[in-house]
Motif scaffolding. Sequence first.
Motif, PDB file in Angstrom:
ATOM      1  N   ALA A 103      19.137  -1.336   7.533  1.00 26.57           N
ATOM      2  CA  ALA A 103      17.901  -0.748   7.356  1.00 26.57           C
ATOM      3  C   ALA A 103      16.828  -1.630   6.749  1.00 26.57           C
ATOM      4  O   ALA A 103      17.209  -2.709   6.122  1.00 26.57           O
ATOM      5  CB  ALA A 103      18.106   0.435   6.529  1.00 26.57           C
ATOM      6  N   MET A 104      15.578  -1.303   7.232  1.00 25.71           N
ATOM      7  CA  MET A 104      14.451  -2.065   6.702  1.00 25.71           C
ATOM      8  C   MET A 104      13.371  -1.326   6.376  1.00 25.71           C
ATOM      9  O   MET A 104      12.856  -0.435   6.998  1.00 25.71           O
ATOM     10  CB  MET A 104      13.955  -3.212   7.890  1.00 25.71           C
ATOM     11  N   VAL A 105      12.867  -1.572   5.040  1.00 26.29           N
ATOM     12  CA  VAL A 105      11.705  -0.927   4.592  1.00 26.29           C
ATOM     13  C   VAL A 105      10.462  -1.581   5.051  1.00 26.29           C
ATOM     14  O   VAL A 105      10.207  -2.729   4.266  1.00 26.29           O
ATOM     15  CB  VAL A 105      11.725  -0.844   3.135  1.00 26.29           C
ATOM     16  N   MET A 106       9.534  -1.255   5.863  1.00 26.70           N
ATOM     17  CA  MET A 106       8.435  -2.179   6.563  1.00 26.70           C
ATOM     18  C   MET A 106       7.334  -2.377   5.378  1.00 26.70           C
ATOM     19  O   MET A 106       7.073  -1.330   4.702  1.00 26.70           O
ATOM     20  CB  MET A 106       7.768  -1.572   7.725  1.00 26.70           C
ATOM     21  N   ASN A 160      10.546  12.725   8.779  1.00 25.84           N
ATOM     22  CA  ASN A 160      10.560  11.208   8.761  1.00 25.84           C
ATOM     23  C   ASN A 160      11.606  10.513   8.141  1.00 25.84           C
ATOM     24  O   ASN A 160      12.152   9.328   8.227  1.00 25.84           O
ATOM     25  CB  ASN A 160       9.241  10.856   8.136  1.00 25.84           C
ATOM     26  N   VAL A 161      12.170  11.032   6.947  1.00 23.57           N
ATOM     27  CA  VAL A 161      13.182  10.549   6.323  1.00 23.57           C
ATOM     28  C   VAL A 161      14.590  10.606   7.056  1.00 23.57           C
ATOM     29  O   VAL A 161      15.162   9.354   7.063  1.00 23.57           O
ATOM     30  CB  VAL A 161      13.440  11.341   4.962  1.00 23.57           C
ATOM     31  N   PHE A 162      14.750  11.286   8.036  1.00 22.59           N
ATOM     32  CA  PHE A 162      15.930  11.574   8.975  1.00 22.59           C
ATOM     33  C   PHE A 162      15.304  11.116  10.264  1.00 22.59           C
ATOM     34  O   PHE A 162      16.381  11.352  11.318  1.00 22.59           O
ATOM     35  CB  PHE A 162      16.433  12.708   8.699  1.00 22.59           C
ATOM     36  N   ARG A 205      13.838   6.687   3.317  1.00 21.28           N
ATOM     37  CA  ARG A 205      14.457   6.912   4.833  1.00 21.28           C
ATOM     38  C   ARG A 205      15.558   5.751   4.761  1.00 21.28           C
ATOM     39  O   ARG A 205      16.612   5.987   5.211  1.00 21.28           O
ATOM     40  CB  ARG A 205      13.569   6.429   5.780  1.00 21.28           C
ATOM     41  N   ALA A 206      15.137   4.487   4.024  1.00 20.53           N
ATOM     42  CA  ALA A 206      16.433   3.516   3.977  1.00 20.53           C
ATOM     43  C   ALA A 206      17.439   4.278   3.339  1.00 20.53           C
ATOM     44  O   ALA A 206      18.479   3.769   3.455  1.00 20.53           O
ATOM     45  CB  ALA A 206      15.598   2.090   3.592  1.00 20.53           C
ATOM     46  N   LEU A 207      17.186   4.680   2.109  1.00 20.55           N
ATOM     47  CA  LEU A 207      18.271   5.205   1.090  1.00 20.55           C
ATOM     48  C   LEU A 207      19.096   6.281   1.949  1.00 20.55           C
ATOM     49  O   LEU A 207      20.301   6.407   1.813  1.00 20.55           O
ATOM     50  CB  LEU A 207      17.879   5.760   0.071  1.00 20.55           C
ATOM     51  N   ALA A 208      18.488   7.155   2.969  1.00 23.97           N
ATOM     52  CA  ALA A 208      19.150   8.275   3.528  1.00 23.97           C
ATOM     53  C   ALA A 208      20.189   7.606   4.526  1.00 23.97           C
ATOM     54  O   ALA A 208      21.015   8.334   4.940  1.00 23.97           O
ATOM     55  CB  ALA A 208      18.120   9.072   4.278  1.00 23.97           C
ATOM     56  N   LEU A 209      20.077   6.605   4.899  1.00 26.12           N
ATOM     57  CA  LEU A 209      20.959   5.789   6.074  1.00 26.12           C
ATOM     58  C   LEU A 209      22.281   5.413   5.395  1.00 26.12           C
ATOM     59  O   LEU A 209      23.133   4.754   6.143  1.00 26.12           O
ATOM     60  CB  LEU A 209      20.110   4.613   6.804  1.00 26.12           C
ATOM     61  N   ASN A 210      22.303   5.353   4.028  1.00 29.87           N
ATOM     62  CA  ASN A 210      23.342   4.779   3.340  1.00 29.87           C
ATOM     63  C   ASN A 210      23.834   3.493   3.843  1.00 29.87           C
ATOM     64  O   ASN A 210      24.918   3.196   4.282  1.00 29.87           O
ATOM     65  CB  ASN A 210      24.523   5.688   3.503  1.00 29.87           C
TER      66      ASN A 210
END
Length: 641
Positions: free
Chosen positions: A93-96, A110-112, A165-170
């Motif tokens: 995952a990437m936090v832009m 948006n988070v999911f 969002r990145a954290l939600a992806l595990n």
Amino acid sequence: MPAAIAGRHGGLAPMLTTQGLTKRFGAVTVLEAIDFELSAGEVHALFGANGAGKSTLSRLIAGHLQPNAGRMLLAGDPCRFRSPREALEAGIAMVMQETSLAPDLPVFENVFLPRYGGAGRCRFADMRRRTVELLEQLGVAAEIDPQARTGDLAAAHRQLVEIARALALNARVIIFDEPTTSLSPAETARLFAVMDRLRAEGCAMVFVSHRLEELFAITDRVTVLRDGKVAARGIPTADLTQGELIRLMIGRDLEPVRRDPSREIAPSGPPLLQVERLRAGPLLRDMSFTLRRGEILGLGGLVGAGRSETLEAIFGLRALQDGSIRLRGEPFRPRRPLDAIRAGFGYLAEDRRAQSILPDLSVRENLLVAALSAQRSPLIRYQRFRRRAAELAARLDLPPHRLDDDSMSSFSGGMQQKILLMRWLLLEPAILLLDEPTKGIDVGARAAIYALLRAVAAEGVAVLVVSSDFQELIDLCNRIVPVSDGRSIGSVPAELLDEEKLLMLAAPRSSMAAQRAWIDRMAAEHGAAGFWAIVERDVLICLAASPNAQDALGFSSGAVCPIAQSRVPRALGRADARGTIVEADGTATCLLGVRNARGHDLGVIGLSLAAGVSPARLAALRAEIAEAVAGQDNESILLTL
């Protein structure tokens, strides 16, 4: 210096490896033969100047771009991602830096959003519940409504949604590309706490940032890129100093950027801009300050405090509900930005992609758009603008030939920011309004921008700066106006502040509610006047005071004034002492020190009693105060005596 300096690292299994990774855009090679290794359970910094290739490498890893040569290994297995979704499905995952959120969707969607189009059903109730949990981890559940329209959020809040969002992806690999550019020190600390937890769970993280203090605070190793090549690979952060890191980045030493107040000429003369009791809901409630020619004034506060809204109101982007603005002593109420531009204002917005950049226009057209809109005459003096643009580019270390590019899309974030700053300086404004002016800027470019802003201030331009980097405000500004809950809190000379003190002044009043209630109660029970204050040199900065403090002590909560003007100058003059200080008129003040959990000095709490109180009562009162303060339990401000 060798092309790459290998660092010492061991004991952790490689999670991600790149070998000879190369990326070209047309005939331009932006990354050449990049060897990089990221281990499970580490935070690995990617460091380099703007345009060095950090974001390009991150986007290659995350599947946003395809390499021209080289390969990647994920947990030892070869991988090649043809799209971001393939990388997400593999656990990357990437936090832009520039958020990639859908503005018309609510926060929880948006988070999911990456889950849409995948296997299984998306249950809104579960998504909302999990979003609240993630926002609580980031410490902003009270500030961000999961059902709010994402496009209505402030830029910093959108950045936090991107992180959620990145954290939600595990994910097992998370790339943080400039995640803290809009975050305050407190919000950054909460993010780092989350990253520490992820590191302990074995998550591998890439951290891209231009803030040296952040690299040393959170990362385990550092890889430095310069001109698309590896200049230093995998060096343990503990083995480096800031000076060594800068030399690796730019190949030379950098002049210090910190201001020297002893060499500055204090701004004088009548105020150029006067803001009085400004209100523009919902975040801007009561803002007052003055700005003089040649002055750099900072607005220091947390996300949602009303800093950006203040600039928008002054520039005509936000309708005023109350209060007044005076420009050169005359009433000023802009109905639209063009009114402000023609009155001599320049405005650099926080979100450059959404608010400033015109992607379909060339670089020179982007430069000239404000100057052309300000003109009343049909005659356009292109040669004058061209000469001025070349001069500004040289002062900002921007290659002059890049001004002829057809688009700004190939520019790094830092280069884009330089172009946007040049856009407003071409107008030769009287007042510059700058919202996060060094967002996404490397330390070398930051030094060039600092030098340019100081130079234009010396020429008489007034500069109003909003920055989430409190050290930047302290280094750059003459004065700082702390902003909390949409209200200004006095005006403090920058040299009297450090990050801790500014954070306390800018903290939401609700975070000090327990301390304020305690001071009020003790004052009422003992017929006294109470206060919590910081004293720097001969200046008092009052964080909280009982309702009767103004009459009894000569200052109230939020006051910034010389201690000689108070009614307890002896006590405040000995604020480093502990005990009871008696004034010439017999007023006795009990003083106790305040420190936080890290041992930083947070000033003094005082309780002042009128003349004639017996020594025994004073001693008993001080013991009662000490016992009560020691019993307070507050995570953000720990009161220890």
